[in-house]
Scaffold this motif. Sequence first.
Motif, PDB file in Angstrom:
ATOM      1  N   GLY A  22      -7.063 -40.290 -22.228  1.00  0.00           N
ATOM      2  CA  GLY A  22      -7.654 -40.775 -23.467  1.00  0.00           C
ATOM      3  C   GLY A  22      -6.866 -40.311 -24.672  1.00  0.00           C
ATOM      4  N   ALA A  23      -5.548 -40.441 -24.611  1.00  0.00           N
ATOM      5  CA  ALA A  23      -4.681 -40.008 -25.716  1.00  0.00           C
ATOM      6  C   ALA A  23      -4.869 -40.914 -26.927  1.00  0.00           C
ATOM      7  CB  ALA A  23      -3.223 -40.038 -25.271  1.00  0.00           C
ATOM      8  N   PRO A  24      -4.732 -40.381 -28.131  1.00  0.00           N
ATOM      9  CA  PRO A  24      -4.863 -41.204 -29.340  1.00  0.00           C
ATOM     10  C   PRO A  24      -3.733 -42.229 -29.433  1.00  0.00           C
ATOM     11  CG  PRO A  24      -4.032 -39.022 -29.903  1.00  0.00           C
ATOM     12  CD  PRO A  24      -4.430 -38.963 -28.457  1.00  0.00           C
ATOM     13  N   TRP A  25      -4.018 -43.350 -30.073  1.00  0.00           N
ATOM     14  CA  TRP A  25      -3.011 -44.403 -30.211  1.00  0.00           C
ATOM     15  C   TRP A  25      -1.835 -43.939 -31.063  1.00  0.00           C
ATOM     16  CZ3 TRP A  25      -2.564 -48.916 -27.714  1.00  0.00           C
ATOM     17  CH2 TRP A  25      -1.636 -49.851 -28.196  1.00  0.00           C
ATOM     18  N   GLU A  26      -2.129 -43.156 -32.099  1.00  0.00           N
ATOM     19  CA  GLU A  26      -1.077 -42.642 -32.984  1.00  0.00           C
ATOM     20  C   GLU A  26      -0.743 -41.205 -32.600  1.00  0.00           C
ATOM     21  OE1 GLU A  26      -1.909 -43.044 -37.116  1.00  0.00           O
ATOM     22  OE2 GLU A  26      -2.522 -45.146 -36.973  1.00  0.00           O
ATOM     23  N   VAL A  27       0.535 -40.899 -32.589  1.00  0.00           N
ATOM     24  CA  VAL A  27       0.992 -39.540 -32.292  1.00  0.00           C
ATOM     25  C   VAL A  27       0.963 -38.756 -33.597  1.00  0.00           C
ATOM     26  CG1 VAL A  27       2.859 -38.125 -31.374  1.00  0.00           C
ATOM     27  CG2 VAL A  27       2.474 -40.417 -30.455  1.00  0.00           C
ATOM     28  N   THR A  28       0.066 -37.783 -33.692  1.00  0.00           N
ATOM     29  CA  THR A  28      -0.144 -37.037 -34.933  1.00  0.00           C
ATOM     30  C   THR A  28       0.625 -35.723 -34.941  1.00  0.00           C
ATOM     31  OG1 THR A  28      -2.068 -35.859 -34.051  1.00  0.00           O
ATOM     32  CG2 THR A  28      -2.468 -38.008 -35.078  1.00  0.00           C
ATOM     33  N   LYS A  29       0.727 -35.144 -36.136  1.00  0.00           N
ATOM     34  CA  LYS A  29       1.391 -33.849 -36.289  1.00  0.00           C
ATOM     35  C   LYS A  29       0.631 -32.764 -35.538  1.00  0.00           C
ATOM     36  CE  LYS A  29       4.293 -30.874 -38.241  1.00  0.00           C
ATOM     37  NZ  LYS A  29       3.808 -29.628 -37.633  1.00  0.00           N
ATOM     38  N   ASP A  30      -0.697 -32.815 -35.615  1.00  0.00           N
ATOM     39  CA  ASP A  30      -1.523 -31.823 -34.920  1.00  0.00           C
ATOM     40  C   ASP A  30      -1.310 -31.899 -33.409  1.00  0.00           C
ATOM     41  OD1 ASP A  30      -3.898 -29.895 -34.869  1.00  0.00           O
ATOM     42  OD2 ASP A  30      -4.625 -31.530 -33.591  1.00  0.00           O
ATOM     43  N   MET A  31      -1.197 -33.096 -32.896  1.00  0.00           N
ATOM     44  CA  MET A  31      -0.984 -33.290 -31.466  1.00  0.00           C
ATOM     45  C   MET A  31       0.383 -32.737 -31.043  1.00  0.00           C
ATOM     46  SD  MET A  31      -1.058 -36.935 -29.527  1.00  0.00           S
ATOM     47  CE  MET A  31      -0.342 -37.123 -27.908  1.00  0.00           C
ATOM     48  N   ILE A  32       1.395 -32.968 -31.841  1.00  0.00           N
ATOM     49  CA  ILE A  32       2.741 -32.463 -31.549  1.00  0.00           C
ATOM     50  C   ILE A  32       2.739 -30.940 -31.520  1.00  0.00           C
ATOM     51  CG2 ILE A  32       5.092 -32.262 -32.471  1.00  0.00           C
ATOM     52  CD1 ILE A  32       4.728 -35.145 -33.555  1.00  0.00           C
ATOM     53  N   THR A  33       2.015 -30.325 -32.467  1.00  0.00           N
ATOM     54  CA  THR A  33       1.933 -28.868 -32.529  1.00  0.00           C
ATOM     55  C   THR A  33       1.124 -28.312 -31.365  1.00  0.00           C
ATOM     56  OG1 THR A  33       2.057 -28.943 -34.944  1.00  0.00           O
ATOM     57  CG2 THR A  33       1.243 -26.911 -33.949  1.00  0.00           C
ATOM     58  N   THR A  34      -0.010 -28.937 -31.083  1.00  0.00           N
ATOM     59  CA  THR A  34      -0.908 -28.460 -30.024  1.00  0.00           C
ATOM     60  C   THR A  34      -0.216 -28.411 -28.662  1.00  0.00           C
ATOM     61  OG1 THR A  34      -2.872 -29.305 -31.169  1.00  0.00           O
ATOM     62  CG2 THR A  34      -3.064 -28.918 -28.792  1.00  0.00           C
ATOM     63  N   PHE A  35       0.547 -29.438 -28.356  1.00  0.00           N
ATOM     64  CA  PHE A  35       1.195 -29.517 -27.048  1.00  0.00           C
ATOM     65  C   PHE A  35       2.663 -29.090 -27.078  1.00  0.00           C
ATOM     66  CE2 PHE A  35      -2.401 -32.466 -26.708  1.00  0.00           C
ATOM     67  CZ  PHE A  35      -2.973 -32.031 -25.520  1.00  0.00           C
ATOM     68  N   ASN A  36       3.114 -28.612 -28.241  1.00  0.00           N
ATOM     69  CA  ASN A  36       4.487 -28.106 -28.390  1.00  0.00           C
ATOM     70  C   ASN A  36       5.511 -29.155 -27.944  1.00  0.00           C
ATOM     71  OD1 ASN A  36       6.384 -26.145 -29.099  1.00  0.00           O
ATOM     72  ND2 ASN A  36       6.498 -25.339 -27.022  1.00  0.00           N
ATOM     73  N   ILE A  37       5.303 -30.378 -28.383  1.00  0.00           N
ATOM     74  CA  ILE A  37       6.154 -31.508 -27.992  1.00  0.00           C
ATOM     75  C   ILE A  37       7.504 -31.437 -28.682  1.00  0.00           C
ATOM     76  CG2 ILE A  37       6.364 -34.022 -28.074  1.00  0.00           C
ATOM     77  CD1 ILE A  37       3.271 -34.124 -27.868  1.00  0.00           C
ATOM     78  N   SER A  38       8.563 -31.550 -27.895  1.00  0.00           N
ATOM     79  CA  SER A  38       9.926 -31.490 -28.431  1.00  0.00           C
ATOM     80  C   SER A  38      10.499 -32.873 -28.702  1.00  0.00           C
ATOM     81  CB  SER A  38      10.848 -30.771 -27.438  1.00  0.00           C
ATOM     82  OG  SER A  38      10.364 -29.494 -27.112  1.00  0.00           O
ATOM     83  N   LEU A  39      10.052 -33.854 -27.906  1.00  0.00           N
ATOM     84  CA  LEU A  39      10.605 -35.197 -28.033  1.00  0.00           C
ATOM     85  C   LEU A  39       9.544 -36.229 -27.672  1.00  0.00           C
ATOM     86  CD1 LEU A  39      13.274 -36.850 -28.483  1.00  0.00           C
ATOM     87  CD2 LEU A  39      13.586 -36.754 -26.001  1.00  0.00           C
ATOM     88  N   VAL A  40       9.445 -37.286 -28.468  1.00  0.00           N
ATOM     89  CA  VAL A  40       8.544 -38.402 -28.204  1.00  0.00           C
ATOM     90  C   VAL A  40       9.401 -39.616 -27.888  1.00  0.00           C
ATOM     91  CG1 VAL A  40       6.747 -39.917 -29.126  1.00  0.00           C
ATOM     92  CG2 VAL A  40       6.761 -37.485 -29.730  1.00  0.00           C
ATOM     93  N   VAL A  41       9.122 -40.260 -26.755  1.00  0.00           N
ATOM     94  CA  VAL A  41       9.923 -41.415 -26.362  1.00  0.00           C
ATOM     95  C   VAL A  41       9.040 -42.639 -26.135  1.00  0.00           C
ATOM     96  CG1 VAL A  41      11.684 -39.960 -25.289  1.00  0.00           C
ATOM     97  CG2 VAL A  41       9.828 -40.856 -23.890  1.00  0.00           C
ATOM     98  N   HIS A  42       9.672 -43.801 -26.235  1.00  0.00           N
ATOM     99  CA  HIS A  42       8.968 -45.068 -25.991  1.00  0.00           C
ATOM    100  C   HIS A  42       9.974 -46.048 -25.419  1.00  0.00           C
ATOM    101  CE1 HIS A  42       5.748 -47.957 -26.395  1.00  0.00           C
ATOM    102  NE2 HIS A  42       6.535 -48.799 -27.053  1.00  0.00           N
ATOM    103  N   GLY A  43       9.539 -46.865 -24.453  1.00  0.00           N
ATOM    104  CA  GLY A  43      10.428 -47.818 -23.811  1.00  0.00           C
ATOM    105  C   GLY A  43      10.698 -49.042 -24.664  1.00  0.00           C
TER     106      GLY A  43
END
Length: 430
Positions: free
Chosen positions: A335-356
Amino acid sequence: MDFENNSWIWEGVSHYPHLFGGIMLTAAVLGLSTSFFGGISVPSLTYFWPDLGIFHKRKYGKKRIRVYMDGCFDLMHYGHANALRQAKALGDELVVGIVSDEEIIANKGPPVLSMEERFVLVSGLKWVDEVIANAPYAITEQFMNTLFNEHKIDYIIHGDDPCLLPDGTDAYALAKKAGRYKQIKRTEGVSSTDIVGRILSYVKDTKTHEDQNGSTSLRGERDNTNGVQGEKSQSKCLHLSHFLPTSRRIVQFSNGEGPGPNARIVYIDGAFDLFHAGHVEILKNARQLGDFLLVGIHTDQAVSEHRGAHYPIMHLHERSLSVLACRYVDEVIIGAPWEVTKDMITTFNISLVVHGTVAESNSFLNGARDPYEVPKSLGIFHMLESPKDITTTSVAQRIIANHEAYMKRNVKKAESEKKYYAAKKYVHGE
């Protein structure tokens, strides 16, 4: 007989300890004099026991049990994945046979996915060790001997639901007779027949429109003037699923491990509806960009809002299990949010976001907010070239374009499904 120099004995002991030990041990057991051995005393038996191979069991590695399970694996779903997970639990190495297109046509009707696509899907499952392409539908004596002798298979596995040949005989009768058959519990709530039925229901019960080439389409054009009808058809589709999600099933599919403290976490999101070979390939490529692949699965509501009332075909938990079963996925957000937010990037310590580069058409959302606006602004967004041009719509369109053949096939399969549920008994299993 007296030998003044017994250096030959010590040399012999040095080079052939087991031989001389055996000789002296024999002498001790028989009560013979050891003076011949140059006055070498014979120690107690317990001293020699640990070093003499004849007195202790040799330690060999435990034989690895190899199990075999076959299937069509058409419209690969979490039920297939769970069956293979159970099969793997019955051995150490799982070999999977994929029935050929020709055999499927002869025994069940036309497959939706090609052999190449089904091979990618099965190979992408985390529990599969080897794959045999173009396996026969029936376990013949010749093929069974090939499995036992060439592939070193110990047991042949199948679910508790009957698998009958056109003549009504059991496809696994020979394996059962040989005592090399084991049974697992069928995963209820989904089947390829059920999924085909969901897609065919759109053709039968909802208003469809014509493409430019005149073919029936599943594309989710939203008609605000007919919103009630859209909701009804969607709720009808939702009713077709009988899947009952449990926390235990999610745990069984999960790796159970989080990322390391310095791990490069890659994030990719989507609907992952009708999980197909294109999904497997893009997830594989995404995983290669980091140490840990986190996959966001969009909610049913979000998918429906952005792609049309006909979507999703598979529900959130069904889609989540299909993604979790993929060997390239480390964790999912259900149930991930449609938009990738700053809070989400920080919470999961995301280094890279990709899309096909290949995705479903969202033509009616032109001008909408970019869901990747934040990661783009942070410089951590990357467009990933999609290895295949398959989409959920293109897979569904294959069924719609040949819907008469699939309707005929489903009527036949529906009868066997009905008989199975009528005679069903509880089977202990995972």
